[in-house]
Structure formats: structure tokens, C-alpha cells
Design an enzyme around this catalytic site. Structure first.
Site, PDB file in Angstrom:
ATOM      1  N   ALA A  62       5.459   8.116   9.416  1.00 24.70           N
ATOM      2  CA  ALA A  62       4.637   8.831   8.268  1.00 24.70           C
ATOM      3  C   ALA A  62       5.545   8.746   7.123  1.00 24.70           C
ATOM      4  O   ALA A  62       6.807   8.830   7.331  1.00 24.70           O
ATOM      5  CB  ALA A  62       3.960  10.214   8.885  1.00 24.70           C
ATOM      6  N   GLY A 101       5.166   7.945  13.493  1.00 28.73           N
ATOM      7  CA  GLY A 101       3.835   7.245  13.001  1.00 28.73           C
ATOM      8  C   GLY A 101       3.940   5.800  13.484  1.00 28.73           C
ATOM      9  O   GLY A 101       2.887   5.114  13.849  1.00 28.73           O
ATOM     10  N   GLU A 104       3.304   5.383  16.853  1.00 23.78           N
ATOM     11  CA  GLU A 104       2.091   5.738  17.227  1.00 23.78           C
ATOM     12  C   GLU A 104       1.256   4.706  16.921  1.00 23.78           C
ATOM     13  O   GLU A 104      -0.048   4.257  17.362  1.00 23.78           O
ATOM     14  CB  GLU A 104       1.608   6.801  16.436  1.00 23.78           C
TER      15      GLU A 104
HETATM   16  C1  3H9 Z   1       5.973  11.027  11.609  1.00 20.95           C
HETATM   17  O1  3H9 Z   1       6.100   9.891  11.553  1.00 20.95           O
HETATM   18  C2  3H9 Z   1       4.775  11.845  11.826  1.00 20.95           C
HETATM   19  C3  3H9 Z   1       3.796  11.227  12.498  1.00 20.95           C
HETATM   20  O2  3H9 Z   1       3.686  11.693  14.003  1.00 20.95           O
HETATM   21  C4  3H9 Z   1       2.271  11.208  11.895  1.00 20.95           C
HETATM   22  C5  3H9 Z   1       1.800  12.426  11.870  1.00 20.95           C
HETATM   23  C6  3H9 Z   1       0.383  12.409  11.022  1.00 20.95           C
HETATM   24  N1  3H9 Z   1       9.225   8.639   5.117  1.00 20.95           N
HETATM   25  O3  3H9 Z   1      17.882   6.474   6.528  1.00 20.95           O
HETATM   26  P1  3H9 Z   1      18.142   5.431   5.408  1.00 20.95           P
HETATM   27  C7  3H9 Z   1      13.798   6.677   3.236  1.00 20.95           C
HETATM   28  S1  3H9 Z   1       7.479  11.793  11.311  1.00 20.95           S
HETATM   29  C8  3H9 Z   1       9.780   8.279   3.564  1.00 20.95           C
HETATM   30  O4  3H9 Z   1      19.014   5.623   4.499  1.00 20.95           O
HETATM   31  P2  3H9 Z   1      18.982   3.625   7.489  1.00 20.95           P
HETATM   32  C9  3H9 Z   1      14.929   7.617   3.015  1.00 20.95           C
HETATM   33  O5  3H9 Z   1      14.718   8.660   2.423  1.00 20.95           O
HETATM   34  C10 3H9 Z   1       8.442  10.470  10.521  1.00 20.95           C
HETATM   35  N2  3H9 Z   1      11.131   7.961   3.377  1.00 20.95           N
HETATM   36  O6  3H9 Z   1      18.221   4.212   5.941  1.00 20.95           O
HETATM   37  C11 3H9 Z   1      15.801   6.335   2.112  1.00 20.95           C
HETATM   38  O7  3H9 Z   1      15.423   6.678   0.969  1.00 20.95           O
HETATM   39  P3  3H9 Z   1      16.346   6.399  -0.315  1.00 20.95           P
HETATM   40  C12 3H9 Z   1       9.226   9.913  11.825  1.00 20.95           C
HETATM   41  C13 3H9 Z   1      11.838   7.628   4.637  1.00 20.95           C
HETATM   42  O8  3H9 Z   1      18.487   2.146   7.332  1.00 20.95           O
HETATM   43  C14 3H9 Z   1      15.404   5.052   2.469  1.00 20.95           C
HETATM   44  O9  3H9 Z   1      14.220   5.198   3.344  1.00 20.95           O
HETATM   45  N3  3H9 Z   1      10.049   8.980  11.442  1.00 20.95           N
HETATM   46  C15 3H9 Z   1      11.605   7.727   5.638  1.00 20.95           C
HETATM   47  O10 3H9 Z   1      20.091   4.230   7.626  1.00 20.95           O
HETATM   48  C16 3H9 Z   1      16.321   4.453   3.547  1.00 20.95           C
HETATM   49  O11 3H9 Z   1      16.714   5.397   4.849  1.00 20.95           O
HETATM   50  C17 3H9 Z   1      11.481   9.252  11.401  1.00 20.95           C
HETATM   51  O12 3H9 Z   1      11.918  10.483  11.525  1.00 20.95           O
HETATM   52  C18 3H9 Z   1       9.956   8.041   5.918  1.00 20.95           C
HETATM   53  N4  3H9 Z   1       9.649   8.184   7.163  1.00 20.95           N
HETATM   54  O13 3H9 Z   1      17.760   4.104   8.721  1.00 20.95           O
HETATM   55  C19 3H9 Z   1      12.260   8.241  10.759  1.00 20.95           C
HETATM   56  N5  3H9 Z   1      12.419   7.136   6.562  1.00 20.95           N
HETATM   57  O14 3H9 Z   1      16.961   5.081  -0.411  1.00 20.95           O
HETATM   58  C20 3H9 Z   1      13.017   9.032   9.746  1.00 20.95           C
HETATM   59  C21 3H9 Z   1      13.492   6.728   5.645  1.00 20.95           C
HETATM   60  O15 3H9 Z   1      15.613   6.747  -1.611  1.00 20.95           O
HETATM   61  N6  3H9 Z   1      13.913   7.740   8.925  1.00 20.95           N
HETATM   62  N7  3H9 Z   1      13.115   7.066   4.478  1.00 20.95           N
HETATM   63  O16 3H9 Z   1      17.457   7.404   0.033  1.00 20.95           O
HETATM   64  C22 3H9 Z   1      15.248   7.508   9.998  1.00 20.95           C
HETATM   65  O17 3H9 Z   1      15.560   7.755  10.840  1.00 20.95           O
HETATM   66  C23 3H9 Z   1      15.928   6.285   9.073  1.00 20.95           C
HETATM   67  O18 3H9 Z   1      15.677   6.460   7.729  1.00 20.95           O
HETATM   68  C24 3H9 Z   1      15.775   4.668   9.768  1.00 20.95           C
HETATM   69  C25 3H9 Z   1      16.499   3.859   8.683  1.00 20.95           C
HETATM   70  C26 3H9 Z   1      16.123   4.508  11.102  1.00 20.95           C
HETATM   71  C27 3H9 Z   1      14.199   4.371   9.679  1.00 20.95           C
END
Ligand code: 3H9
Length: 691
Positions: A62, A101, A104
Site C-alpha cells: 500500500a 498490499g 495481498e
Molecule cells: C501495506 O501494504 C498495508 C496493506 O496490508 C494494505 C492495508 C490496507 N509506499 O527502499 P527504497 C518509496 S504496508 C510509498 O529506497 P529499494 C521509498 O520511500 C506496506 N513509497 O528502494 C523510496 O522513495 P524515495 C508494506 C514507498 O529498492 C522509493 O520507494 N510494504 C513504498 O532499496 C524506493 O524505496 C512494505 O513495507 C511504499 N509502500 O527497496 C514495503 N515502498 O526514492 C516497503 C517504497 O522518494 N518498501 N517506497 O526515497 C520496501 O521495503 C522497499 O522500499 C523495497 C524497495 C524493498 C520495496
């Protein structure tokens, strides 16, 4: 440009999400998906759908930026329900990461094809929330409950092949995952295969002990965190509920948790780390380090060498003492061997890493290095001499780094031929384990070099934060202020156990004195000695540490420090230390008073926060995100509290200033005067994050 596109491939609609950087399911995506699926369902020419993503990854969750804001329809859960209930088969094509999400969404599809390099997971608890869009109810039907509960509770990711073994993914392919998904959809149509909906599967049963054991495990590994326990409750509840009840319960719990203080703290930690590790003022460049030199094969040098080896970078390890060099190589080998025995490393990987290591007694081989880091004795003259020797052999474009934790790098750099390539890389001990890396910009370091060491830090798997030159940089400088208060409080009436308990209960993994014992009291003592001519009279007189050292109490390694330790390093209170502290007070005529827990906590935290404000004002850290990232990743500040500066904003800076003034009247304004930045922000009801 639309974030959703539909392409017709014969009878199959390929619906693709294109929402960089990570295809998060923001409102446009949810609306677009709903429209695209409805259009596909009402189009008689379409008989199946493939759902895929453009860019580097499948949906990574999400949109966290929407969390805490007023919800906008449709909810992700509704979109996924609609997809799952559709009458035409839907196949998800997963590449990169399907997280939160995103996973999901994939579970709502009828079949899943994944790239062999893809990873899947539900890391919501790492953000202080729970899977709120049906992930719990669906995975508890699809996967073995042990795996599902582990994934929900700890946020652990699984590989594609693990997902296939667990029945979560139907097919794994190497590359061309979209084409493979289209081929599967075509086969489904051809063979008239049934649609498989997770909701129609029975919940897989498990031993009730699965949940109680996980709760116990989480009490230790995720102490005080609400979301991991909540997700286990919800997972257990699925076993006695129907699908829709489970989905509704998860939505309600998600809504409660997403506005909780813990979730806010976790979100801050997430975004702060991204801001701190990629400072906008530095060029985004490749590190260009294929061959690294490490000078000094003591504990730090050995750990640093391992960091490079782990990242597949060749290391020339230089040491003047043959025995020390030999011992270092043996330590590295032993560490890897242990990893192999634990099944965390394969034998060939271990061998490959050892082959990258070139131990040597001379500086000559450093001539081929792209970067050389010194990790020799912490003494200004020794460091200057070593850097001069390094500079005499390295290429002009090589980076030269010092691993000093306290010395003035500007002074070191000024003694060098090319100060623009001199930087600090402050690793934390044990260097191959600790994630934090303070990269230090000296006055003349070039932006290019700084950009390269930031990129190198990431390559090494660290959380690299760029800081300026300062006594103790950011982390140790703030820690020293906290430590000073802790020692003062021992004089005033507290005991180590009470101080440590308060810090532990706040969420630190250990208290100040336990930490001192772990690091070695001799280390703290030597540090004190190196500053002895610069400290105040009160600090000089506060000599409990000196007395412990005189009693040969060096901490855990000698079996006794502030506590007593048995062979397994189990800790117990030592009455001898209690007596030593009481005698010290008596001898110096100090009057003991009761110090309550709140005072201990405030004095520890506010001393740090006040110093953090000075650090920001001086530009040693450019942003509060940097300080918070350093404290969360290097000093065990509880992530769910967002970091010390975020926590200060949460308390309210006016209150922080008022309490600092209060301690000023009690302990002395030399130690307790609000930092000017803190005062200014408090005056306008501002915060560090809203400067
Ligand atoms: C969820 O899904 C709840 C659900 O159950 C639904 C409920 C209704 N949203 O980490 P990076 C941005 S909870 C918005 O440097 P990498 C991040 O800020 C969510 N932005 O890259 C960054 O922005 P910027 C569950 C996001 O390649 C850019 O993307 N999901 C999100 O090292 C690049 O990120 C997670 O917990 C997001 N969800 O790693 C996953 N994710 O360039 C969280 C990232 O402006 N994310 N951004 O600084 C991660 O673990 C890592 O970002 C990922 C990529 C592995 C995806």
C-alpha cells in the site's frame, strides 16, 4: 499518464500497473484497477486476465504516504475482493517484490507465476500495522500455518522457490514472467481449468501451540510491539471464523493500528532511513570500488575486511605484525566456518570469500586499490603516519578513509597530500554485523568522493549516514552526554540496575551500564583519559569508573564490571558494586536522594536530544532523519518510537525545554542549558521535523 494500462493479447487482457518507484497501491492505482477489471469483465472478447507491473517490481505494498490520512474509496480490500470474485481467471505475474498490499493483491488473483528472483512477504508489522487487505485470511488458507504466521508476525520474506514449495506460487520462471503468465492463462482457457479462489479453501488447521509459541517468541524478538502480537491474534481467530468475518476484523485492526504512535514511529524510521542514506546534496554515483585496502588487522580491521569480502570486493589486508595478521585471517575463517555450520552460508561461498582476501605485511599491494581504509590505533600521530604511508603508494584517484571514532578528521586530512580524497568511514563494532556506518565528510572532501562512499556503504549492506567532523560525530557525541548523566545519577542516588531497567523498559535493548560492560570498561576509561584535560571539575570528580578499573573490573570480558558475569556471560547484580558506589558517595560527602524512573528517563533522553539539536545547528547532521537513523540502527533506539528527534517532536519541544531548564536548576546549567535551536523551535511551537 495513466497508472493502469490494459493491452489485449487475443482473449487475454494484460492489465499493468505503472506507478513508480514501487507500484504502491495509491488511490489512482486502486481506482484504475477497479475500472480496468470491470471493463475486462464486461468485455465478451476477453476470457482471462493477467495482472502485472511495469518497472522494477510488482506492487511493493500500500502507499505508505497515504497512511494516517483520511481513507479514500475504494479500499484495497474491496478491489482485491472484486478481482477474486471475478468470473474470468486472473493470473498474477510477479517480479521484484510482492510485499504487503502487493502480496495481498497477488493472493486475490486465482493463479500466481513468479520470476525466480522475486520475493514475497507481508512486512506490515515492520511498519507497526498488520496486513489489512485480506492477506491473513487468504494466506491462512493457502500456506502451511507455521509459515504464514511467521511471515505475518516477523515480516520475513520468502523466495519464489519457497513460495512454490509452500503452494503460494503456482509456477516459477526465469525471466519473461508476463509471457509465462499469459501462457498459463491461455492453458487455463484451453483446458477449461477451474478458477481457484483462496476464499473458497478451508482454513488450514494447526497446533494451538503454534500461536502461543509465536507470542512468546515475539515477546523477546519484538518486545513491546503491538502489531506482531495483534497479527497472531488475528491469524488464530481465522481458524474459527468465516472468510468475510476475518477480512472485516483485519480491516478494523489495521485502521486502529495505522494511527497508533508505534506505527507513526515505524513510518518515520522507514522514511528517515531513505532520506538519510541518500542525501539530496550528494551526487548519485557508482562507488567504483573493486579492490579495497584495509590497514590494521585488529578487531576493527578484521571486521571491516569481512564487510568487503561479504560484498564480493577484493581486500588487501595490511598489518605490520605477522602474528596479528595471522590471527585476523583465522578469525575471518572461523566466523565464516560458523556461518556454514549454521547453514547460513555455503562452503563454496565461504571459499570464494576467502579467496578475495590478500593478507600482507607491506603497503605495496595498496597501489591497485580503489579505496584504502585505516583501522589502526586511535592516536592522532599514528593515524597521520599511516595515512602518509598509504598516500605514498595509492593511485591519485583512490579514496583514503580513516575509521577513527573520535579524532578530528580535518586535522588528519590537513596533514595529507590530497585532502579532497580523505574521508571518515566510522564502522561500529562488530563491524561485519552492525548495520550503521557513519560516513564522515571532512572540510575538503570532494562531493564525488562522498557520493562514492555513500554508494559503497549500501553495497556493503550498511545503513550509511553522512555526518560532519565533530567529537564523536553524531552517535557517540550524543551517547557521551547520556552516559555523563547516567554517571551523575549514580552519584546522586540511583543504582546501575535502576538506570538500566528504565532504559530497557523504554525500549533500548540494554541500559547504559550493561552497554559499558559489553564494550569494555577499559574502553570507556581510556576514552575518559583522552579527554581528561577537557572535562569539567564535576566530571573529573565523578570517578566511579576509575574505581571500577582500579578493582580490575573491565566488564563482561573480565567477568565483572557494573555487574557480575558467569562463564556464559549471564548477568547478576553485584553487591560489591553497590558498596563501591555507596562508599564513593560517602567519601565525597554526597547526599543520596531517591531518583524516580521519570527523572532517569528524561535525563537520559533530553541530554541526547539537546545535543542532537546542537548537532543539527552546527550542521554536523543536516537533518533530523540522519540523527534518528543513526540512533535506531547503531544504538538500539526503539524503532517504534521513531528516533530521538522524532520522539522529541512527539513530546513537544516546549516541554523538553522546560524540563531541561528544570534539570539546569538541579544539576547545573553547565550541563543543562537548552540548545539555541531547540529554544527557537519551542518558542514557535515547531518541531525538528517541521523546521
Ligand atoms: C501495506 O501494504 C498495508 C496493506 O496490508 C494494505 C492495508 C490496507 N509506499 O527502499 P527504497 C518509496 S504496508 C510509498 O529506497 P529499494 C521509498 O520511500 C506496506 N513509497 O528502494 C523510496 O522513495 P524515495 C508494506 C514507498 O529498492 C522509493 O520507494 N510494504 C513504498 O532499496 C524506493 O524505496 C512494505 O513495507 C511504499 N509502500 O527497496 C514495503 N515502498 O526514492 C516497503 C517504497 O522518494 N518498501 N517506497 O526515497 C520496501 O521495503 C522497499 O522500499 C523495497 C524497495 C524493498 C520495496
Amino acid at each position: 499518464m495513466s497508472v493502469i494500462t490494459t493491452t489485449e493479447r487475443g482473449q487475454i487482457a494484460l492489465i499493468q500497473i505503472d506507478n513508480p518507484p514501487v507500484n504502491a497501491t495509491s488511490i489512482d492505482v486502486r481506482r484504475g484497477l477497479q475500472e480496468a477489471f470491470r471493463a475486462a469483465m464486461s468485455n465478451d472478447a476477453i476470457r482471462a486476465v493477467v495482472l502485472a507491473c511495469k518497472g522494477n517490481t510488482f506492487v511493493a505494498g500500500a502507499d505508505i504516504k497515504e497512511f494516517g490520512k483520511p481513507p479514500q474509496d475504494p479500499h484495497l480490500s474491496e478491489v482485491i475482493n472484486e478481482i477474486e470474485l471475478s468470473s474470468k481467471p486472473v493470473v498474477a505475474a510477479i517480479h521484484g517484490t510482492a510485499l504487503g498490499g502487493g502480496m495481498e493483491l497477488a493472493l486475490g488473483c486465482h493463479y500466481r507465476v513468479a520470476d525466480s528472483k522475486a520475493r514475497l512477504g507481508l512486512p506490515e508489522t515492520t511498519l507497526g500495522v498488520i496486513p489489512g487487505a485480506g492477506g491473513i485470511a487468504r494466506l491462512m488458507r493457502l500456506a502451511p500455518p507455521e509459515l504464514a504466521v511467521d511471515m505475518f508476525a516477523t515480516g520475513k520474506l520468502i523466495t519464489s522457490s519457497e513460495a512454490v514449495s509452500a503452494g503460494v506460487v503456482d509456477e516459477m520462471v526465469s525471466g519473461e514472467v508476463v509471457e509465462a503468465a499469459i501462457a498459463l492463462a491461455a492453458r487455463l482457457l484451453l483446458d477449461n481449468l477451474a478458477i481457484r479462489r483462496c476464499r473458497e479453501l478451508p482454513v488450514r488447521t494447526s497446533e494451538p501451540s503454534l500461536f502461543s509459541e509465536m507470542r512468546e517468541r515475539l515477546k523477546r524478538s519484538h518486545r513491546s510491539q503491538v502489531a506482531p502480537q495483534a497479527v497472531v491474534d488475528l491469524a488464530q481467530a481465522t481458524q474459527g471464523e468465516d472468510f468475510d468475518t476475518s477480512i472485516a476484523a483485519a480491516r478494523v485492526r489495521f485502521r486502529e493500528l495505522v494511527i497508533s504512535e508505534q506505527a507513526k514511529g515505524m513510518r518515520n524510521a522507514f522514511f528517515a532511513e531513505r532520506v538519510a542514506t541518500q542525501p539530496s546534496e550528494l551526487p548519485r554515483v557508482d562507488h567504483g570500488v573493486r579492490d579495497a585496502g584495509v590497514v590494521g588487522a585488529g578487531t576493527m580491521g578484521t571486521g571491516i575486511a569481512m564487510c568487503f569480502l561479504n560484498a564480493g570486493i577484493h581486500v588487501d589486508l595490511v598489518e605490520q605484525d605477522e602474528k596479528v595478521l595471522f590471527a585476523s585471517v583465522e578469525t575471518i575463517r572461523k566466523n565464516y566456518r560458523r556461518e556454514v555450520e549454521k547453514g547460513r552460508l555455503t562452503e563454496p561461498t565461504m571459499n570464494a570469500r576467502m579467496e578475495l582476501l590478500q593478507p600482507t605485511l607491506t603497503y605495496d599491494s595498496l597501489s591497485s586499490c580503489d579505496l584504502v581504509i585505516e583501522a589502526v590505533f586511535e592516536d592522532m600521530q599514528v593515524k597521520k603516519d599511516v595515512l602518509a604511508r598509504i598516500e605514498s603508494v595509492v593511485r591519485p584517484d583512490a579514496i583514503v578513509a580513516t575509521n577513527t571514532s573520535y579524532l578530528n578528521i580535518d586535522e588528519i586530512a590537513m596533514a595529507c597530500q590530497a585532502p579532497e580524497r580523505i574521508v571518515g568511514m566510522h564502522f561500529f563494532s562488530p563491524a561485519h554485523i552492525m548495520r550503521l556506518l557513519e560516513n564522515v565528510r571532512a572540510r575538503h572532501s570532494s562531493p564525488q568522493v562522498l557520493g562514492r562512499i555513500q554508494s559503497l556503504g549500501k553495497k556493503l549492506g550498511k545503513v550509511p549516514v553522512m555526518v560532519g567532523v565533530s567529537d564523536g560525530f553524531v552517535g557517540n557525541r550524543m551517547l557521551s552526554k547520556r552516559a555523563r548523566e547516567c554517571y551523575f545519577m549514580l552519584e546522586e542516588g540511583a543504582m546501575p540496575e535502576q538506570v538500566d531497567r528504565v532504559l530497557y523498559e523504554f525500549g533500548f535493548p540494554m541500559g547504559q551500564f550493561q552497554m559499558n560492560d559489553l564494550a569494555g570498561l577499559d574502553v570507556a576509561w581510556r576514552n575518559r583519559q583522552s579527554r581528561i584535560d577537557r572535562i569539567t571539575k564535576r566530571e573529573l570528580e565523578c570517578n566511579i569508573l576509575d574505581e571500577l578499573i582500579e578493582s580490575k573490573r573491565f566488564g563482561q570480558k573480565s567477568g565483572a564490571g557494573f555487574y557480575r558475569y558467569d562463564e556464559q556471560r549471564n548477568r547478576t547484580t553485584d553487591p560489591e558494586v553497590t558498596q563501591l558506589i555507596l562508599r564513593n558517595r560517602d567519601r565525597r560527602g554526597l547526599v543520596r536522594r531517591e531518583i524516580d524512573d521519570q527523572e532517569i528517563l528524561e535525563r537520559c533522553l533530553f541530554a541526547m536530544i539537546n545535543e542532537g539539536a546542537r548537532i543539527l545547528e552546527e550542521g554536523v547532521a543536516s537533518r533530523p532523519e540522519e540523527i534518528d537513523t543513526i540512533w535506531i540502527n547503531g544504538y538500539g533506539f526503539p524503532k517504534y518510537r521513531g528516533g530521538p528527534m522524532f520522539y522529541a517532536d512527539h513530546i513537544g519541544l516546549r516541554i523538553v525545554v522546560e524540563r531541561i531548564r528544570h534539570y539546569g536548576s538541579q544539576v547545573g546549567s553547565v550541563f543543562w542549558t537548552p540548545a539555541p535551536l531547540l529554544e527557537r523551535l519551542a518558542d514557535v511551537d515547531g518541531g525538528f521535523y517541521s523546521r
